[in-house]
Design a protein around this motif. Structure first.
Motif, short mmCIF file in Angstrom:
data_model
loop_
_atom_site.label_atom_id
_atom_site.label_comp_id
_atom_site.label_asym_id
_atom_site.label_seq_id
_atom_site.Cartn_x
_atom_site.Cartn_y
_atom_site.Cartn_z
N LYS A 52 -81.97 11.31 21.52
CA LYS A 52 -81.69 12.20 20.41
C LYS A 52 -80.61 11.57 19.54
O LYS A 52 -79.61 11.05 20.03
CB LYS A 52 -81.27 13.56 20.91
CG LYS A 52 -82.42 14.30 21.57
CD LYS A 52 -82.04 15.70 21.92
CE LYS A 52 -83.22 16.48 22.40
NZ LYS A 52 -83.77 16.04 23.66
N VAL A 53 -80.84 11.61 18.21
CA VAL A 53 -79.97 10.96 17.24
C VAL A 53 -79.51 12.00 16.22
O VAL A 53 -80.31 12.83 15.77
CB VAL A 53 -80.71 9.81 16.53
CG1 VAL A 53 -79.84 9.15 15.50
CG2 VAL A 53 -81.20 8.79 17.55
N HIS A 54 -78.23 11.96 15.85
CA HIS A 54 -77.68 12.88 14.86
C HIS A 54 -78.03 12.39 13.46
O HIS A 54 -77.72 11.27 13.09
CB HIS A 54 -76.17 12.97 15.03
CG HIS A 54 -75.52 13.95 14.12
ND1 HIS A 54 -75.71 15.30 14.23
CD2 HIS A 54 -74.69 13.78 13.06
CE1 HIS A 54 -75.02 15.92 13.30
NE2 HIS A 54 -74.40 15.02 12.58
N ASP A 55 -78.69 13.24 12.68
CA ASP A 55 -79.09 12.94 11.30
C ASP A 55 -78.48 14.02 10.41
O ASP A 55 -79.05 15.09 10.24
CB ASP A 55 -80.61 12.92 11.20
CG ASP A 55 -81.11 12.58 9.81
OD1 ASP A 55 -80.31 12.14 8.97
OD2 ASP A 55 -82.31 12.77 9.56
N GLU A 56 -77.30 13.76 9.85
CA GLU A 56 -76.54 14.76 9.12
C GLU A 56 -77.28 15.32 7.92
O GLU A 56 -77.23 16.52 7.65
CB GLU A 56 -75.20 14.14 8.66
CG GLU A 56 -74.27 15.11 7.98
CD GLU A 56 -73.74 16.20 8.91
OE1 GLU A 56 -73.56 17.33 8.44
OE2 GLU A 56 -73.53 15.92 10.10
N LYS A 57 -78.00 14.49 7.17
CA LYS A 57 -78.64 14.93 5.93
C LYS A 57 -80.12 15.26 6.10
O LYS A 57 -80.78 15.56 5.10
CB LYS A 57 -78.48 13.85 4.86
CG LYS A 57 -77.04 13.53 4.54
CD LYS A 57 -76.94 12.37 3.58
CE LYS A 57 -75.51 11.95 3.41
NZ LYS A 57 -75.41 10.70 2.63
N ASN A 58 -80.64 15.21 7.29
CA ASN A 58 -82.07 15.44 7.55
C ASN A 58 -82.95 14.59 6.64
O ASN A 58 -83.89 15.07 6.02
CB ASN A 58 -82.42 16.93 7.39
CG ASN A 58 -81.87 17.76 8.50
OD1 ASN A 58 -81.82 17.32 9.64
ND2 ASN A 58 -81.44 18.96 8.19
N GLU A 59 -82.64 13.29 6.55
CA GLU A 59 -83.35 12.41 5.62
C GLU A 59 -84.50 11.64 6.25
O GLU A 59 -85.26 10.99 5.54
CB GLU A 59 -82.36 11.45 4.95
CG GLU A 59 -81.55 10.61 5.92
CD GLU A 59 -80.44 9.85 5.25
OE1 GLU A 59 -80.42 9.80 4.01
OE2 GLU A 59 -79.59 9.30 5.97
N CYS A 60 -84.66 11.71 7.55
CA CYS A 60 -85.72 10.96 8.22
C CYS A 60 -86.98 11.79 8.37
O CYS A 60 -86.93 13.02 8.43
CB CYS A 60 -85.26 10.49 9.60
SG CYS A 60 -84.03 9.21 9.52
N GLN A 61 -88.12 11.10 8.46
CA GLN A 61 -89.40 11.73 8.69
C GLN A 61 -90.04 11.08 9.92
O GLN A 61 -89.64 10.00 10.33
CB GLN A 61 -90.32 11.55 7.49
CG GLN A 61 -89.81 12.15 6.21
CD GLN A 61 -90.66 11.77 5.03
OE1 GLN A 61 -91.61 11.00 5.17
NE2 GLN A 61 -90.33 12.31 3.87
#
Length: 90
Positions: A52-61
């Motif tokens: 699990k990786v933290h993605d602050e801006k929810n920019e990944c798909q």
């Protein structure tokens, strides 16, 4: 006497993998594949790990290739944060 200051070198382990899930808020699941040669049989064996990786801006798909860097524990299972998106999904 001369004192020499020792520099603390931060451990910066980068992991490259593929995003397999973005269902959670600010968190994604990444699949990391490692290929190693078996010591006895000399066959290449694939090992996969989901992290699990933290993605602050929810920019990944789903389908993106990303780099994740090791960091302090952010939750019970998150130990990495998004460093860079290498390739966007088509």
């Amino acid at each position: 006497m001369e004192t020499t200051a020792k520099k603390h070198i931060k451990k910066s382990l980068l992991s490259e993998g593929k995003v397999v899930s973005t269902a959670m808020d600010k968190t994604l699941v990444m699949l990391v594949e490692a290929r190693k040669t078996h010591p006895k049989f000399k066959k290449i064996v694939r090992r996969t790990v989901k992290m699990k990786v933290h993605d602050e801006k929810n920019e990944c798909q789903v389908g993106d290739r990303i780099l994740a860097i090791e960091t302090r524990p952010l939750s019970r299972e998150k130990r990495h944060r998004l460093f860079k998106i290498v390739e966007k999904a088509k």
